[in-house]
Design a protein around this motif. Structure first.
Motif, PDB file in Angstrom:
ATOM      1  N   VAL A  24       4.061  11.484  10.710  1.00  0.00           N
ATOM      2  CA  VAL A  24       4.163  11.296   9.262  1.00  0.00           C
ATOM      3  C   VAL A  24       5.584  11.663   8.842  1.00  0.00           C
ATOM      4  O   VAL A  24       6.072  12.738   9.187  1.00  0.00           O
ATOM      5  N   VAL A  61      -4.836  12.867  14.242  1.00  0.00           N
ATOM      6  CA  VAL A  61      -4.467  11.454  14.238  1.00  0.00           C
ATOM      7  C   VAL A  61      -5.087  10.801  15.456  1.00  0.00           C
ATOM      8  O   VAL A  61      -5.072  11.362  16.559  1.00  0.00           O
ATOM      9  N   GLN A  65      -5.690   6.262  12.422  1.00  0.00           N
ATOM     10  CA  GLN A  65      -6.073   7.018  11.230  1.00  0.00           C
ATOM     11  C   GLN A  65      -5.518   8.419  11.277  1.00  0.00           C
ATOM     12  O   GLN A  65      -5.371   9.007  12.341  1.00  0.00           O
ATOM     13  N   LEU A  66      -5.234   8.958  10.090  1.00  0.00           N
ATOM     14  CA  LEU A  66      -4.943  10.375   9.934  1.00  0.00           C
ATOM     15  C   LEU A  66      -6.155  10.963   9.216  1.00  0.00           C
ATOM     16  O   LEU A  66      -6.616  10.404   8.215  1.00  0.00           O
ATOM     17  N   TYR A  99      -4.899   4.012   1.079  1.00  0.00           N
ATOM     18  CA  TYR A  99      -4.535   3.853   2.491  1.00  0.00           C
ATOM     19  C   TYR A  99      -5.756   3.420   3.308  1.00  0.00           C
ATOM     20  O   TYR A  99      -5.897   3.803   4.470  1.00  0.00           O
ATOM     21  N   ARG A 121      -5.752   5.346   6.671  1.00  0.00           N
ATOM     22  CA  ARG A 121      -5.148   4.489   7.682  1.00  0.00           C
ATOM     23  C   ARG A 121      -3.667   4.861   7.713  1.00  0.00           C
ATOM     24  O   ARG A 121      -3.031   4.990   6.668  1.00  0.00           O
ATOM     25  N   MET A 122      -3.134   5.058   8.896  1.00  0.00           N
ATOM     26  CA  MET A 122      -1.717   5.406   9.032  1.00  0.00           C
ATOM     27  C   MET A 122      -0.860   4.225   8.586  1.00  0.00           C
ATOM     28  O   MET A 122      -1.100   3.105   9.003  1.00  0.00           O
TER      29      MET A 122
END
Length: 124
Positions: A24, A61, A65-66, A99, A121-122
């Motif tokens: 991130v 993570v 996804q985070l 997200y 969602r990243m």
């Protein structure tokens, strides 16, 4: 972390400290959204699980996804239906939805408590 007046700051610092490990970009809109979610989740522990001596804050993570989760010793699950959410949970749901994510809650495993989970969602 201990539940008390410094809990929100400590949780935000701990999560921000992991941003490099999980991919991130610090200072990005996504990082800001994640930190706001952490703040709201810990504030909810302070408001609704005050007898909980600690809150377990995690960031993970995987699979694009985070996931942010906060566990406490209050077994009562929050109302997550759109019409029943309080302002804080509405904000969490809106941030997650930006997200392609969601908010859920489940009983804690191994002790009397709960875990509130926010998935994002990243961003690419």
């Amino acid at each position: 972390m201990p539940v008390g007046p410094q809990a929100v700051r400590q949780a935000r610092e701990a999560v921000a400290g992991r941003f490099g490990d999980v991919g991130v970009a610090p200072g990005s809109a996504f990082a800001d959204a994640v930190l706001l979610v952490v703040s709201e989740l810990v504030v909810n522990v302070l408001r609704h699980a005050a007898h909980s001596p600690v809150a377990d804050v995690a960031i993970m993570v995987g699979a694009g996804q985070l996931v942010v989760s906060v566990a406490d010793a209050e077994p009562c699950l929050p109302a997550l239906e759109p019409g029943a959410r309080g302002a804080g949970l509405r904000l969490l749901a809106e941030l997650a939805a930006e997200y392609d994510g969601d908010v859920s809650a489940e009983p804690a495993v191994g002790y009397d408590g709960k875990v509130v989970i926010v998935r994002f969602r990243m961003p690419s």
